[in-house]
Design an enzyme around this catalytic site. Structure first.
Site, PDB file in Angstrom:
ATOM      1  N   LYS A  96       8.717  24.153  12.732  1.00 26.73           N
ATOM      2  CA  LYS A  96       9.498  22.934  12.521  1.00 26.73           C
ATOM      3  C   LYS A  96      10.935  23.154  13.007  1.00 26.73           C
ATOM      4  O   LYS A  96      11.357  24.306  13.172  1.00 26.73           O
ATOM      5  CB  LYS A  96       9.484  22.581  11.035  1.00 26.73           C
ATOM      6  N   TYR A 138      45.004  24.598  16.032  1.00 24.81           N
ATOM      7  CA  TYR A 138      45.357  23.352  15.343  1.00 24.81           C
ATOM      8  C   TYR A 138      46.002  23.616  13.981  1.00 24.81           C
ATOM      9  O   TYR A 138      45.641  24.561  13.282  1.00 24.81           O
ATOM     10  CB  TYR A 138      44.097  22.512  15.092  1.00 24.81           C
TER      11      TYR A 138
HETATM   12  C1  LIG Z   1       9.565  25.648   5.824  1.00 29.73           C
HETATM   13  C2  LIG Z   1       8.385  25.797   4.995  1.00 29.73           C
HETATM   14  C3  LIG Z   1       7.733  27.040   4.874  1.00 29.73           C
HETATM   15  C4  LIG Z   1       8.281  28.326   5.443  1.00 29.73           C
HETATM   16  O1  LIG Z   1       9.229  28.885   4.567  1.00 29.73           O
HETATM   17  P1  LIG Z   1       9.970  30.248   4.898  1.00 29.73           P
HETATM   18  O2  LIG Z   1      10.785  30.535   3.715  1.00 29.73           O
HETATM   19  O3  LIG Z   1      10.769  29.999   6.115  1.00 29.73           O
HETATM   20  O4  LIG Z   1       8.900  31.254   5.138  1.00 29.73           O
HETATM   21  C5  LIG Z   1       6.534  27.077   4.206  1.00 29.73           C
HETATM   22  N1  LIG Z   1       6.009  25.965   3.669  1.00 29.73           N
HETATM   23  C6  LIG Z   1       6.613  24.771   3.726  1.00 29.73           C
HETATM   24  C7  LIG Z   1       5.988  23.594   3.073  1.00 29.73           C
HETATM   25  C8  LIG Z   1       7.829  24.635   4.377  1.00 29.73           C
HETATM   26  O5  LIG Z   1       8.442  23.452   4.432  1.00 29.73           O
END
Ligand SMILES: *Cc1c(COP(=O)(O)O)cnc(C)c1O
Length: 812
Positions: free
Chosen positions: A481, A707
Site C-alpha cells: 500500500k 528564513y
Molecule cells: C499496513 C498493514 C499491515 C502491515 O503492518 P506493518 O506494521 O507494516 O507490518 C498489516 N495489516 C494491515 C491491515 C495493515 O493495514
C-alpha cells in the site's frame, strides 16, 4: 542414472539452479535444490512443460507423485543425496580438467572489483574465464567454474562465505593456483566466533595455492598466515605488501614491486584507500602471472582503470520509459544477468535492448554472436539495437524482433530512433569504449539532486529473514500500500519474481497500477469504495469486506458484473482496532448472508493487531487473537468455507508466532525497519534518501541563516545548502539542528528553518565540496532514529518522501 561429467560437458550443457533463469530448455539440466525456504522440486513439472528433460533430484525428498512423473520415458532423472553437492562435485571435476592458472579471490570487501579490474588489465594477455558479477556463493562458484573451457588460459573466481565450514567446498571447486586475500572487516561476522576464526576459514581457500597476494597491514591476516596457513601449505610463496610502500610523486600515487632483482613502478589511478588497496592487489597478482613475460603494457593499462559500477540500476526515463543502465562492461555472463534483471522488474512493457559489440576472448566472433543471440531470443525483445562493427556486419537473426544495427554510438544517436521509444523498458548494455552513458543521458529524465535509492537485494534479504521465521507452511502476504511504503511500485514486480503469495494495497487505483505493471499475483484491496467495484472485477482485484453496507453493495455489483462466476472476498473482523471490520456480535447475520451467496468465495478471514510491537499491550493482543479465533472458527464451521486466516503484521510475526495461522501480512519489516525491537541488526535498510550540495559558504559567527533569521551562527562556520526541502518530504520539524545528515561520513546538523526545496547544514567539521552527495536517511542516520527526533514513526518518513523525488532501484 548417473551424472556423467564427460557427457554433460561434451553436450555443452547449461546447469540450471533457478527455474526462472531458463533460456535454452534442450541444453539445460535442472538441479532441484531443497533448502529451508524453497524447494526446487516444485518447479520440475513447469520446466518439463517448457521443454526441459533432464533433472537432478534429491532422492529423499521425492513425493510419490513426483516419482511417478519422473518415470515418464522422455524424462531423464538423476537421483542424488544432495543436489548442491552433486553440482559442486561436477564443478570440481570440471576444474580438474584444466592446468592453466586460476586466481581465487576472497576477503571481506573488494572481491568483485579486484576480479573485474584484474580481468580487464589482463584481457589482452590471457583468455580469461571469470565469475559473472558477484557469483561467489556455494552455488554461484559452481556455476562460474562450470564455464571453464579449453579455450581459456586463465580463470579468475571469487569466493564468499558467511559461515564456518563453507570454504572447503569452494576451495575444491576453484582450487586457485594464485590467491588474493583482499582484506578483513566485520561483514558476515554473525556466523563466526571472532575475526580470527573468520580469517582462518578464508585462508582455507589457499591451502593448495602456489602463491598468495595480501596486505600485511591487516594484523590478523598476517598472523594467521604464519600460524595457520603455513603449516597447511609450507611451500606457498607469500607476496605481502604494505601501504607504507606507497609514495606520492606530485599529484600521483606510486607503488613499487621488487622481485628477483627487478623493481617496477605502478602509478595508481585513484587516491581513496579502498581503490588504492584493490589496485595494488591487482598489480601484485598481474606481476606474478606475467612473471615470464613483459609487464610494460600491463602497467600502462592501470591509467585506464575505471570505477566498477557494480549495480544494475533501474531508472525512470522520459516518455514513460524505464531504463536499465548497465554501461560498464559487456560480456555474456553480464548480459545474462542484465536480461534476467529485465524480466524481474517489469513484465508488461515493450522491451528494447541496446547492445554493443562484445569483446570476449576465447570465442570467435561467430561463436560469440551465436551465444549472444541464444541468450536474447527467449526474452521476447520488441526492438534490438546493435552498435559496433561486428553487429553491423553480421546478420542478426531474431525472429519477432525489430532489428537495427549501427557502426557507432554516434550514428545511432543521430538516427532519431532513440526519441521514438514510449512506455518501454530499455536495457542499455555496452562495453566502456562505446560510451553508452550518452544514450542513458538522453533517455533518463534529468534527476534533480535528490533521489530515493531502493536496494532490491535488501528487500530480498528481509523477505528471506521473514520467510525463514514463518517456514514454508505459512503463506506470505506483502503490504505494498501507499506506493510500497514510499519505495515505488517496482517493488511489487520484484516480490512477484520472488514468489510471495499475496499483495495488498489500500485503494483500487493502487491495484490497477500494479496490474498495468504486469502483476498477476492475487491482490487484496483494503478500502474499496462501492463505486469502484466494476474496476475491481475488471482487474481481478479482491476487496476487503468490512461491513454489511459494503457486503450488500458488493453482492449487487456482483449480480451486475459477474453473475455466473465465483468471486473472491476477504472478511475483516474488528477485534479491537475499531477502524474497519465486522464486530463479533455481527457474526450470526454475516454467516446467514454468506450461506445465501455460495458464489462469493471467502478467500481469507483476517483481523489486525493494534499493539503487536509493544509488550505493554500483550494482554490486549492475546485478547484480540482469542476473539479472532472465535469469530473465524464460527464462520468456517457454519458456512463450510475454507479460507486462509491471518492476523499478524510484521511485529506480530516476531512476537506472536503462535498466531501466524495460514498467512501473515508483512509490511514495515520488508522495508528494513525492525518494529518489535527484538532483532536489531538482522534487517537491511532498503531506502536511502540522497541529495547533493548546491553551494558552500564560509560565514562568520553572529550571522544568521535562512528564513526568519532562525539559524544563528555561534562560531565561524561553513554552511552548505543541500537540494532537499519539505516539498520533498524532508519534514520541517527537522529545522534548527533537530536532525543530522551524513556528509562523506560526518554527521552534520541542519541550520535554520528547512525551506520548501532546500535546507542549510553546518559542514564546518566535514570534508566536502560543492556537488558532493549527502545522505539524508538510510544507514546513518537511520530512519527510526530520525523519526523519533520529531515524535513520529518510520512509516510516516518513508511514505512522506514525495513523488517528485525519483526512485532508483538497484541490484548488485
Ligand atoms: C499496513 C498493514 C499491515 C502491515 O503492518 P506493518 O506494521 O507494516 O507490518 C498489516 N495489516 C494491515 C491491515 C495493515 O493495514
Amino acid at each position: 542414472m548417473f551424472l556423467n561429467i564427460h557427457k554433460l560437458d561434451g553436450q555443452g550443457k547449461v546447469l540450471l539452479t533457478d527455474s526462472r533463469f531458463l533460456s535454452d530448455p534442450e541444453k539445460s539440466v535442472f538441479f532441484a535444490i531443497k533448502g529451508t525456504r524453497h524447494d526446487g522440486h516444485r518447479f520440475i513439472e513447469d520446466l518439463f512443460a517448457a521443454g526441459l528433460r533432464e533433472f537432478v533430484v534429491e532422492e529423499n525428498t521425492l513425493t510419490a507423485g513426483l516419482k511417478a512423473f519422473l518415470e515418464k520415458p522422455e524424462v531423464r532423472a538423476y537421483p542424488v543425496r544432495s543436489s548442491i553437492l552433486a553440482l559442486q562435485d561436477l564443478a570440481a571435476r570440471k576444474r580438474e580438467k584444466y592446468s592453466y592458472p586460476v586466481v581465487g579471490i576472497t576477503g571481506s570487501n573488494g572481491k568483485t572489483i579486484v576480479k573485474e579490474w584484474l580481468s580487464s588489465l589482463l584481457e589482452k594477455d590471457f583468455d580469461v574465464v571469470k565469475s559473472p558479477r558477484s557469483y561467489n556463493s556455494q552455488i554461484g562458484v559452481a556455476l562460474s567454474v562450470w564455464e571453464m573451457s579449453s579455450k581459456n588460459d586463465l580463470g579468475i573466481f571469487e569466493a564468499g562465505i558467511s559461515q564456518p565450514g563453507e570454504m572447503q567446498a569452494l576451495e575444491r571447486m576453484i582450487r586457485p593456483t594464485l590467491g588474493i586475500f583482499t582484506n578483513i572487516g566485520s561483514s558476515h561476522s554473525e556466523g563466526f566466533r571472532d575475526n580470527r576464526e573468520k580469517v582462518r576459514e578464508k585462508l582455507l581457500l589457499f591451502q593448495r595455492a602456489e602463491a598468495l597476494v595480501y596486505c600485511r597491514d591487516y594484523m590478523e591476516i598476517e598472523e594467521e598466515i604464519r600460524n595457520f596457513l603455513l603449516p597447511l601449505n609450507p611451500g606457498i610463496r607469500l607476496m605481502g605488501w604494505s601501504a607504507s610502500a606507497i609514495c606520492r610523486e606530485g599529484d600521483k600515487l606510486c607503488f613499487e614491486i621488487s622481485s628477483e632483482g627487478v623493481t617496477e613502478t605502478f602509478i595508481l589511478p585513484f587516491s581513496d584507500n579502498a581503490s588504492v588497496e584493490n589496485a595494488v592487489h591487482c598489480a601484485c597478482a598481474g606481476r606474478y602471472l606475467l612473471r615470464h613475460r613483459g609487464t610494460e603494457r600491463f602497467r600502462e593499462r592501470f591509467r585506464f582503470l575505471k570505477p566498477v559500477e557494480m549495480r544494475l540500476e533501474l531508472k525512470e526515463g522520459r516518455e514513460g520509459n524505464y531504463v536499465i543502465d548497465d554501461t560498464y562492461n559487456n560480456d555474456l555472463g553480464g548480459l545474462k544477468m542484465a536480461l534476467n534483471f529485465m524480466s524481474q522488474t517489469h513484465t508488461k512493457r515493450d522491451k528494447v535492448l541496446i547492445l554493443s559489440d562484445m569483446f570476449q576472448s576465447g570465442l570467435s566472433e561467430q561463436e560469440l554472436m551465436a551465444e549472444m543471440l541464444n541468450l536474447i531470443r527467449p526474452q521476447k525483445i520488441k526492438t534490438f539495437i546493435g552498435i559496433g562493427e561486428n553487429l553491423a556486419s553480421f546478420p542478426v537473426k531474431l525472429p519477432g524482433t525489430g532489428v537495427k544495427c549501427f557502426k557507432t554510438t554516434g550514428e545511432f544517436l543521430k538516427s532519431g530512433i532513440l526519441e521514438s521509444f514510449r512506455n518501454s523498458l530499455i536495457l542499455v548494455k555496452g562495453a566502456r569504449s562505446f560510451s553508452f552513458e550518452h544514450i542513458v543521458e538522453k533517455l533518463v529524465k534529468r534527476i534533480h539532486g535528490t533521489v530515493l535509492e531502493i536496494n532490491l537485494d535488501a528487500i530480498t534479504h528481509n523477505l528471506n529473514v521473514y520467510r525463514g521465521k514463518i517456514g514454508p507452511q505459512t503463506r506470505l502476504m506483502v503490504m505494498v500500500k501507499a506506493f510500497a511504503y514510499g519505495s515505488g511500485n517496482e517493488v511489487a514486480a520484484w516480490l512477484q519474481y520472488h514468489r510471495v503469495d499475496y499483495l495488498t494495497v489500500a485503494y483500487p487505483d493502487e491495484g490497477v497500477a500494479l496490474r498495468q505493471n504486469g502483476i498477476t499475483l492475487p491482490i487484496m484491496v483494503m478500502n474499496a469504495d462501492p463505486n469502484s467495484y466494476s474496476t475491481l472485477f475488471e482487474h481481478r482485484l479482491e476487496p476487503e469486506i468490512y461491513s454489511f453496507r459494503v457486503l450488500e453493495a458488493y453482492l449487487k455489483a456482483k449480480k451486475l458484473w459477474r453473475p455466473e462466476e465465483v468471486t473472491r472476498v476477504h472478511l475483516k473482523i474488528d477485534t479491537g482496532m475499531h477502524r474497519l471490520g465486522f464486530m463479533e456480535n455481527e457474526t450470526g447475520r454475516l454467516v446467514e448472508i454468506l450461506k445465501e451467496n455460495p458464489a462469493v468465495e471467502v478467500a481469507t478471514i483476517f483481523s489486525h493487531l493494534v499493539g503487536a510491537d509493544a509488550e505493554e499491550h500483550n494482554a490486549f493482543s492475546r485478547g484480540q487473537i482469542a476473539c479472532f479465533e472465535r469469530v473465524s472458527a464460527r464462520i468456517i464451521s457454519e458456512t463450510g468455507c475454507t479460507p486462509l486466516r491471518h492476523i499478524c503484521n510484521t511485529a506480530g510475526i516476531t512476537r506472536f508466532p503462535e498466531a501466524r495461522y495460514d498467512m501473515v501480512r508483512l509490511g514495515i519489516g520488508l522495508y528494513g525497519v525492525e518494529s518489535s525491537g527484538l532483532e536489531t541488526g538482522v534487517l537491511e535498510p532498503v531506502a536511502t534518501l540522497k541529495t547533493t550540495i548546491s553551494q558552500i559558504k564560509q560565514l562568520p559567527a553572529g550571522e544568521t541563516v535562512g528564513y526568519s533569521r532562525s539559524g544563528v551562527l555561534e562560531r565561524n562556520s561553513r554552511i552548505a545548502t543541500i537540494a532537499i526541502g519539505y516539498a520533498d518530504g524532508y519534514d520541517r520539524r527537522f529545522s534548527k539542528g533537530n536532525a543530522v545528515v551524513n556528509v562523506n561520513g560526518t554527521l552534520c546538523k541542519t541550520v535554520g528553518n528547512i525551506c520548501m526545496d532546500m535546507t542549510m547544514i553546518d559542514v564546518t567539521d566535514a570534508v566536502c565540496e560543492e556537488g558532493d552527495e549527502v545522505i539524508v536517511f538510510g544507514g546513518k542516520p537511520g530512519i527510526a532514529e530520525l523519526a523519533a527526533k520529531i515524535g513520529t514513526i518510520p512509516y510516516e518518513l518513508l511514505t512522506g518522501v514525495s513523488e517528485r523525488v525519483k526512485r532508483v532501484f538497484y541490484h548488485a
